[in-house]
Design a protein around this motif. Sequence first.
Motif, PDB file in Angstrom:
ATOM      1  N   ARG A 122      -3.318   6.408  -9.892  1.00  0.00           N
ATOM      2  CA  ARG A 122      -4.582   6.736  -9.220  1.00  0.00           C
ATOM      3  C   ARG A 122      -4.582   6.178  -7.798  1.00  0.00           C
ATOM      4  O   ARG A 122      -4.179   5.030  -7.579  1.00  0.00           O
ATOM      5  CB  ARG A 122      -5.755   6.167 -10.010  1.00  0.00           C
ATOM      6  N   PRO A 123      -5.047   6.954  -6.801  1.00  0.00           N
ATOM      7  CA  PRO A 123      -5.100   6.426  -5.439  1.00  0.00           C
ATOM      8  C   PRO A 123      -6.140   5.312  -5.335  1.00  0.00           C
ATOM      9  O   PRO A 123      -7.179   5.365  -5.987  1.00  0.00           O
ATOM     10  CB  PRO A 123      -5.507   7.637  -4.596  1.00  0.00           C
ATOM     11  N   LEU A 124      -5.833   4.322  -4.532  1.00  0.00           N
ATOM     12  CA  LEU A 124      -6.700   3.162  -4.385  1.00  0.00           C
ATOM     13  C   LEU A 124      -7.933   3.527  -3.553  1.00  0.00           C
ATOM     14  O   LEU A 124      -7.844   4.245  -2.555  1.00  0.00           O
ATOM     15  CB  LEU A 124      -5.897   2.050  -3.698  1.00  0.00           C
ATOM     16  N   ARG A 125      -9.068   3.015  -3.988  1.00  0.00           N
ATOM     17  CA  ARG A 125     -10.326   3.241  -3.278  1.00  0.00           C
ATOM     18  C   ARG A 125     -10.239   2.708  -1.837  1.00  0.00           C
ATOM     19  O   ARG A 125      -9.543   1.733  -1.576  1.00  0.00           O
ATOM     20  CB  ARG A 125     -11.423   2.479  -4.030  1.00  0.00           C
ATOM     21  N   LEU A 126     -10.973   3.344  -0.919  1.00  0.00           N
ATOM     22  CA  LEU A 126     -11.012   2.847   0.457  1.00  0.00           C
ATOM     23  C   LEU A 126     -11.994   1.695   0.556  1.00  0.00           C
ATOM     24  O   LEU A 126     -13.092   1.757   0.002  1.00  0.00           O
ATOM     25  CB  LEU A 126     -11.454   3.950   1.432  1.00  0.00           C
ATOM     26  N   LEU A 145       0.831  -1.213   0.000  1.00  0.00           N
ATOM     27  CA  LEU A 145       0.000   0.000   0.000  1.00  0.00           C
ATOM     28  C   LEU A 145       0.861   1.256   0.000  1.00  0.00           C
ATOM     29  O   LEU A 145       0.539   2.235  -0.675  1.00  0.00           O
ATOM     30  CB  LEU A 145      -0.920   0.020   1.228  1.00  0.00           C
ATOM     31  N   ARG A 146       1.939   1.219   0.786  1.00  0.00           N
ATOM     32  CA  ARG A 146       2.797   2.402   0.836  1.00  0.00           C
ATOM     33  C   ARG A 146       3.458   2.649  -0.518  1.00  0.00           C
ATOM     34  O   ARG A 146       3.530   3.792  -0.987  1.00  0.00           O
ATOM     35  CB  ARG A 146       3.858   2.259   1.926  1.00  0.00           C
ATOM     36  N   MET A 147       3.908   1.591  -1.163  1.00  0.00           N
ATOM     37  CA  MET A 147       4.575   1.776  -2.460  1.00  0.00           C
ATOM     38  C   MET A 147       3.597   2.322  -3.502  1.00  0.00           C
ATOM     39  O   MET A 147       3.945   3.185  -4.302  1.00  0.00           O
ATOM     40  CB  MET A 147       5.214   0.468  -2.915  1.00  0.00           C
ATOM     41  N   LEU A 148       2.342   1.848  -3.457  1.00  0.00           N
ATOM     42  CA  LEU A 148       1.331   2.390  -4.375  1.00  0.00           C
ATOM     43  C   LEU A 148       1.070   3.865  -4.049  1.00  0.00           C
ATOM     44  O   LEU A 148       0.914   4.693  -4.948  1.00  0.00           O
ATOM     45  CB  LEU A 148       0.027   1.578  -4.276  1.00  0.00           C
ATOM     46  N   GLY A 149       1.029   4.170  -2.743  1.00  0.00           N
ATOM     47  CA  GLY A 149       0.820   5.561  -2.318  1.00  0.00           C
ATOM     48  C   GLY A 149       1.953   6.460  -2.791  1.00  0.00           C
ATOM     49  O   GLY A 149       1.741   7.614  -3.170  1.00  0.00           O
ATOM     50  N   MET A 182      -0.197   3.438 -12.731  1.00  0.00           N
ATOM     51  CA  MET A 182      -0.549   3.145 -11.337  1.00  0.00           C
ATOM     52  C   MET A 182      -0.687   4.399 -10.488  1.00  0.00           C
ATOM     53  O   MET A 182      -0.558   4.335  -9.281  1.00  0.00           O
ATOM     54  CB  MET A 182       0.524   2.226 -10.723  1.00  0.00           C
ATOM     55  N   THR A 190       1.454   7.504  -6.384  1.00  0.00           N
ATOM     56  CA  THR A 190       0.454   8.585  -6.448  1.00  0.00           C
ATOM     57  C   THR A 190       1.087   9.920  -6.083  1.00  0.00           C
ATOM     58  O   THR A 190       0.900  10.933  -6.761  1.00  0.00           O
ATOM     59  CB  THR A 190      -0.712   8.287  -5.484  1.00  0.00           C
ATOM     60  N   TYR A 191       1.841   9.917  -4.980  1.00  0.00           N
ATOM     61  CA  TYR A 191       2.441  11.155  -4.484  1.00  0.00           C
ATOM     62  C   TYR A 191       3.478  11.693  -5.473  1.00  0.00           C
ATOM     63  O   TYR A 191       3.503  12.897  -5.776  1.00  0.00           O
ATOM     64  CB  TYR A 191       3.073  10.898  -3.120  1.00  0.00           C
ATOM     65  N   ARG A 230       2.276  13.466  -8.467  1.00  0.00           N
ATOM     66  CA  ARG A 230       1.765  14.827  -8.240  1.00  0.00           C
ATOM     67  C   ARG A 230       2.864  15.803  -7.835  1.00  0.00           C
ATOM     68  O   ARG A 230       2.605  16.996  -7.755  1.00  0.00           O
ATOM     69  CB  ARG A 230       0.721  14.787  -7.120  1.00  0.00           C
ATOM     70  N   ALA A 259     -16.515  10.649  -1.064  1.00  0.00           N
ATOM     71  CA  ALA A 259     -15.677   9.712  -1.817  1.00  0.00           C
ATOM     72  C   ALA A 259     -15.976   8.252  -1.484  1.00  0.00           C
ATOM     73  O   ALA A 259     -15.544   7.359  -2.199  1.00  0.00           O
ATOM     74  CB  ALA A 259     -14.200  10.007  -1.562  1.00  0.00           C
TER      75      ALA A 259
END
Lengths: 352, 321
Positions: free
Chosen positions: B84-88, B10-14, B82, B17-18, B21, B129
């Motif tokens: 886009r932030p992942l949905r909650l 999850l952190r690597m996907l985050g 990859m 995203t970061y 941007r 959201a």
Amino acid sequence: MSDQIQPAERLLNLVIALVNTAGRMTKEQIRSTVAGYSDATSDDAFERMFERDKDALRDLGIPILTVAGGGHSDDVGYRVDQEAYALPPVELTAAELGVLSLAVQFWQDKSLRTDATRALTKLRGLANAPAGTDLVAGLAPRVRAAGDAFGPLLDAVQARQAVMFTYRAASTGDVRDRTVEPWRLLARGGGWYVVGRDRDRDAPRSFRLSRIQGRVRTVGDLGSYEIPADLDAAAVVGDRHREPVRVATLALRPERASALRSRAVPADDTAPSDAAALSDVDLGDPRHARALVDRDVVRVPFTGTADLADEIAGYADAVVVLEPSDLRDAVLRRLRAAAALDAEPTARSDRG
Amino acid sequence: MAERATDRLLRMLGMITYLDRHAGVPVEQLAEQFGVTTRQVVEDIDTLWVTGTPGYWPHDLIDFDAASYDEGVVRLVESRGMTRPLRLGTREAVALIAALRAMRSVLAAGLDRGRTAVLASVLEKLTAATGEAAAAVDVRLAVEGAPEVVAALGEATTGARRLRIRYVTAADVTSVREVDPIRLLTEDEHAYLLAWCHRAHDERLFRVDRILAAEVLDEPATSHPVTTHATTFAPAPDDELVTLELASRARWIAEQVPVESVEDLPDGDFRVSLRVADPAWLRHLLLQVGADVRAVTPADVARDAAGAARSALAAYDDAGR
């Protein structure tokens, strides 16, 4: 790739592959092309590895679809649902991200903390971390641990699926199985409750989570009931704050019961004087005379009669209730029971 | 302690995203953003760099600017779709939104308008959201204490100012103290102020509804490290051990008081052992639940409570009641 690929790296490769695949990927394609799966030494080892990874990704909220193939029944493929993958567009400020960090601290349960932490990790990419001191530094709201029953009950509420559990009723000490259609989970005044329809009684009931013994099992189908649209869950729990506000008239020893004094209100604003406002208590009554010697009379608003009676009984002779009579009786009942605490056991059992 | 693979994923996907941007982010800043060490960031970036779509040729991989990375700045060049932030997930959304709702309802009194607005806006954005799933959980925290006291505590805590408070203990003893607020703990049953008490020269936990008055002083609060995890009342091991046998109706005692042990007895009765730091607190409890008490050990505890009850009854007799 001679080195073993770490699980996190393998999972990442699987997500990227399933997001980018044109149509779908079969298990065989995944095994032969996605980095990390060639480490599996046998068919069984691959199956276990893939199933575990697929469950782990779905658990994180990554929507992996199963897509049937054209011909053979075992020709099943997988892909990520692009629509369902991403969070709807949302922009967060650094300050908002700071508030979310505080929200994670709110939970004492490991499972809820884990859920909140994951959510925060997903959102961290959207804003800069707040610099320096936290927006709400020093404020630490939190709720007590809900216990093991919380997770399964929350899942059941979302899935509209009935549950069965063993429950100890505090009023009777009775322990038996209950079948419940759970509607909502509530935390109130130091306890967690589930509110729902008790199937055996065919009526709304609340159950305190700490009195559930053992596991919560689901029974029956998903989506097997509706949650009432006009649900007033707090009323089912029996919100004590729903009693009307009344005013107690109390005679306090000087310098004592400061906590009660701090909640005192002046005599009714509309009344011309204290004496008139206290007209429901005749202070000139000789029966009051001795009780009021060296005592201060105060008026304290309250809603829960039982709660206030508990508090007042705790002060023993420092507080005498003058009005209302139901509050005074409730305090006297508590005091009489406590006065018998050092009686001989035989005498006490006679009280029945 | 080894980190779970899913948390790292999850952190690597985050991070993707970061980094999508923010063009060019120093490793140190990335570490702060995601709450990990710089070493962990380097490991994560090294892993991201070798992942991608099957084939794993250079153009298949997530890619960073190597020259920039040599200078300690992470610049994303290729994201392989990859960003886009992942949905909650439902439970994740519930965990955040239920907490925010409960916080908004209690913190409003202690926060200025700007901070209240931040709380409201993040709640609105997240609800939009994630949908209405969060309605499944409803937490109401304790709202207690006089409004002017709560406002003063909030102001002093967020503004790091010293307080003068008038406080009454459970034993009904009132005192005036100067304290440096450390944290305002709002829980579901009660709210507490954790503060450094200049009279006791130690940390103390004050129940907000027993703070009779609070005045924010001009002096700044000196900062004191939180030495204990004194965020709940924990009795000391050498406090007196008292055993109570109680009827089922008093089950809340086993649930809400820190007890040493609970043992179920026939007929729904139960036995609890608890350490008692303050005899006045125990007397208070026994006066409330006398009707549900079957036995008390040691016996002098019962005599003390019964004596207090008889004095109180005598006061009512004097009143002719």
